[in-house]
Design an enzyme around this catalytic site. Structure first.
Site, PDB file in Angstrom:
ATOM      1  N   ILE A   1     -45.380   5.994   8.531  1.00  0.00           N
ATOM      2  CA  ILE A   1     -45.863   4.631   8.327  1.00  0.00           C
ATOM      3  C   ILE A   1     -44.731   3.960   7.549  1.00  0.00           C
ATOM      4  O   ILE A   1     -44.529   4.248   6.374  1.00  0.00           O
ATOM      5  CB  ILE A   1     -47.195   4.585   7.561  1.00  0.00           C
ATOM      6  CG1 ILE A   1     -48.296   5.314   8.342  1.00  0.00           C
ATOM      7  CG2 ILE A   1     -47.589   3.122   7.284  1.00  0.00           C
ATOM      8  CD1 ILE A   1     -49.646   5.372   7.623  1.00  0.00           C
ATOM      9  N   PRO A   2     -43.970   3.086   8.196  1.00  0.00           N
ATOM     10  CA  PRO A   2     -42.668   2.670   7.669  1.00  0.00           C
ATOM     11  C   PRO A   2     -42.717   1.616   6.555  1.00  0.00           C
ATOM     12  O   PRO A   2     -42.269   0.476   6.731  1.00  0.00           O
ATOM     13  CB  PRO A   2     -41.960   2.136   8.914  1.00  0.00           C
ATOM     14  CG  PRO A   2     -43.078   1.586   9.746  1.00  0.00           C
ATOM     15  CD  PRO A   2     -44.227   2.536   9.520  1.00  0.00           C
ATOM     16  N   CYS A   3     -43.159   2.001   5.392  1.00  0.00           N
ATOM     17  CA  CYS A   3     -43.175   1.083   4.252  1.00  0.00           C
ATOM     18  C   CYS A   3     -41.766   0.669   3.852  1.00  0.00           C
ATOM     19  O   CYS A   3     -41.579  -0.389   3.238  1.00  0.00           O
ATOM     20  CB  CYS A   3     -43.929   1.682   3.069  1.00  0.00           C
ATOM     21  SG  CYS A   3     -43.399   3.329   2.597  1.00  0.00           S
ATOM     22  N   HIS A   4     -40.769   1.453   4.227  1.00  0.00           N
ATOM     23  CA  HIS A   4     -39.383   1.094   3.917  1.00  0.00           C
ATOM     24  C   HIS A   4     -38.940  -0.157   4.671  1.00  0.00           C
ATOM     25  O   HIS A   4     -37.950  -0.771   4.304  1.00  0.00           O
ATOM     26  CB  HIS A   4     -38.444   2.274   4.224  1.00  0.00           C
ATOM     27  CG  HIS A   4     -38.481   2.724   5.651  1.00  0.00           C
ATOM     28  ND1 HIS A   4     -39.463   3.582   6.123  1.00  0.00           N
ATOM     29  CD2 HIS A   4     -37.679   2.440   6.711  1.00  0.00           C
ATOM     30  CE1 HIS A   4     -39.260   3.801   7.414  1.00  0.00           C
ATOM     31  NE2 HIS A   4     -38.189   3.119   7.792  1.00  0.00           N
ATOM     32  N   ARG A   5     -39.676  -0.568   5.692  1.00  0.00           N
ATOM     33  CA  ARG A   5     -39.334  -1.770   6.462  1.00  0.00           C
ATOM     34  C   ARG A   5     -39.904  -3.043   5.839  1.00  0.00           C
ATOM     35  O   ARG A   5     -39.743  -4.121   6.398  1.00  0.00           O
ATOM     36  CB  ARG A   5     -39.847  -1.631   7.893  1.00  0.00           C
ATOM     37  CG  ARG A   5     -39.177  -0.505   8.663  1.00  0.00           C
ATOM     38  CD  ARG A   5     -39.705  -0.382  10.077  1.00  0.00           C
ATOM     39  NE  ARG A   5     -39.214   0.850  10.680  1.00  0.00           N
ATOM     40  CZ  ARG A   5     -39.802   1.468  11.689  1.00  0.00           C
ATOM     41  NH1 ARG A   5     -40.896   0.962  12.240  1.00  0.00           N
ATOM     42  NH2 ARG A   5     -39.301   2.593  12.159  1.00  0.00           N
TER      43      ARG A   5
END
Length: 154
Positions: free
Chosen positions: A117-121
């Site tokens: 789940i790409p929270c880094h984006r």
């Protein structure tokens, strides 16, 4: 809860499965775990993570379960909708969810399955924002560079 370790570009990761869904991804040290200790779902998760870090996978296709409030799950769904190589701001997601940006940032920081789940984006309006994984913002930058989103950091 079954779990599997994986060495990655951003350090050793541990993926956990509960009731047929991936429930956490966290940073952990090396282990002596063997592939035979893994479930079929954990083997699939590790194979997809390996393909992602090799630049061969753009979208994870795994059953996920995010424990938490409906709002937490809504923020995670919004993060899952951000394509590889792109970013959004906390404010963008807040507008979509009709919520203030600070709770969105808190929900991003509480993401139990980072990378997948790409929270880094998700970035702040005027900078990178935070990252709760090991290595903090440096790890966020590494993931964004890996995804070809480095031009968005300038």
């Amino acid at each position: 809860m079954p779990s599997a370790m994986f060495d990655s570009l951003v350090g050793p990761l541990c993926v956990t499965e509960t009731d047929g869904a991936i429930t956490t991804l966290s940073w952990h040290g090396a282990t002596t775990q063997t592939k035979s200790d893994r479930t079929a779902l954990l083997n699939l998760a590790i194979a997809q993570l390996d393909a992602y870090f090799a630049g061969e996978l753009q979208v994870f296709d795994l059953p996920l379960y995010v424990a938490g409030s409906d709002f937490q799950r809504a923020v995670c769904d919004a993060m899952l909708a951000i394509p590889l190589g792109e970013t959004r701001t906390y404010g963008d997601i807040a507008r979509d969810l009709k919520a203030p940006p600070q709770p969105v940032g808190n929900a991003c920081g509480a993401n139990p399955i980072p990378v997948i789940i790409p929270c880094h984006r998700v970035l702040a309006a005027n900078g990178l924002g935070g990252f709760s994984g090991q290595g903090g913002v440096e790890t966020k930058v590494t993931l964004l560079k890996h995804e070809g989103a480095a031009s968005l950091l300038i």
